[in-house]
Write a protein that holds these residues in place. Structure first.
Motif, short mmCIF file in Angstrom:
data_model
loop_
_atom_site.label_atom_id
_atom_site.label_comp_id
_atom_site.label_asym_id
_atom_site.label_seq_id
_atom_site.Cartn_x
_atom_site.Cartn_y
_atom_site.Cartn_z
N HIS A 10 0.84 -1.20 0.00
CA HIS A 10 0.00 0.00 0.00
C HIS A 10 0.88 1.25 0.00
CE1 HIS A 10 -3.26 -2.74 0.81
NE2 HIS A 10 -2.57 -3.21 1.83
N VAL A 11 1.47 1.52 -1.15
CA VAL A 11 2.37 2.66 -1.29
C VAL A 11 1.92 3.48 -2.48
CG1 VAL A 11 4.74 3.35 -1.79
CG2 VAL A 11 4.32 1.40 -0.31
N LEU A 12 1.84 4.78 -2.27
CA LEU A 12 1.58 5.70 -3.37
C LEU A 12 2.83 6.57 -3.51
CD1 LEU A 12 -0.21 7.10 -5.49
CD2 LEU A 12 -0.99 8.62 -3.66
N GLU A 13 3.51 6.41 -4.61
CA GLU A 13 4.72 7.19 -4.85
C GLU A 13 4.41 8.25 -5.90
OE1 GLU A 13 9.39 6.59 -6.13
OE2 GLU A 13 8.10 4.86 -5.85
N VAL A 14 4.73 9.49 -5.58
CA VAL A 14 4.47 10.60 -6.50
C VAL A 14 5.82 11.21 -6.88
CG1 VAL A 14 3.28 12.78 -6.82
CG2 VAL A 14 2.25 11.02 -5.38
N ALA A 40 -6.17 6.98 -2.44
CA ALA A 40 -5.34 5.87 -1.94
C ALA A 40 -5.65 5.59 -0.47
CB ALA A 40 -3.86 6.20 -2.12
N VAL A 41 -5.82 6.63 0.33
CA VAL A 41 -6.16 6.44 1.74
C VAL A 41 -7.53 5.78 1.86
CG1 VAL A 41 -6.72 7.64 3.90
CG2 VAL A 41 -4.70 8.31 2.59
N GLU A 42 -8.49 6.25 1.10
CA GLU A 42 -9.84 5.67 1.13
C GLU A 42 -9.81 4.19 0.76
OE1 GLU A 42 -14.11 7.21 -0.31
OE2 GLU A 42 -12.63 7.03 -1.91
N GLU A 43 -9.05 3.83 -0.27
CA GLU A 43 -8.95 2.43 -0.68
C GLU A 43 -8.28 1.60 0.41
OE1 GLU A 43 -6.93 2.69 -4.43
OE2 GLU A 43 -8.75 3.28 -5.49
N PHE A 44 -7.24 2.14 1.04
CA PHE A 44 -6.56 1.44 2.12
C PHE A 44 -7.51 1.18 3.28
CE2 PHE A 44 -4.31 1.64 6.19
CZ PHE A 44 -3.52 0.52 6.07
#
Length: 51
Positions: A10-14, A40-44
């Motif tokens: 669960h990583v979102l890299e920008v 991403a937070v909502e999906e997590f």
């Protein structure tokens, strides 16, 4: 191999974002990034704590 550490999937890299999630260029690009972060937070949360 032994005991290996792994990062969570669960990583979102920008790319090019700094710690405030602002990216170079028009402010609209940073707003888009913040929307991606919220998604991403909502999906997590939905995966981690299903209703």
């Amino acid at each position: 191999m032994g005991n290996r550490r792994r990062l969570t999937p669960h990583v979102l890299e920008v790319p090019d974002a700094h710690h405030g999630m602002l990216v170079p260029g028009p402010l609209a690009r940073s707003a888009e990034v913040l929307g991606r972060v919220c998604t991403a937070v909502e999906e997590f949360v939905q995966i981690s704590w299903p209703a």
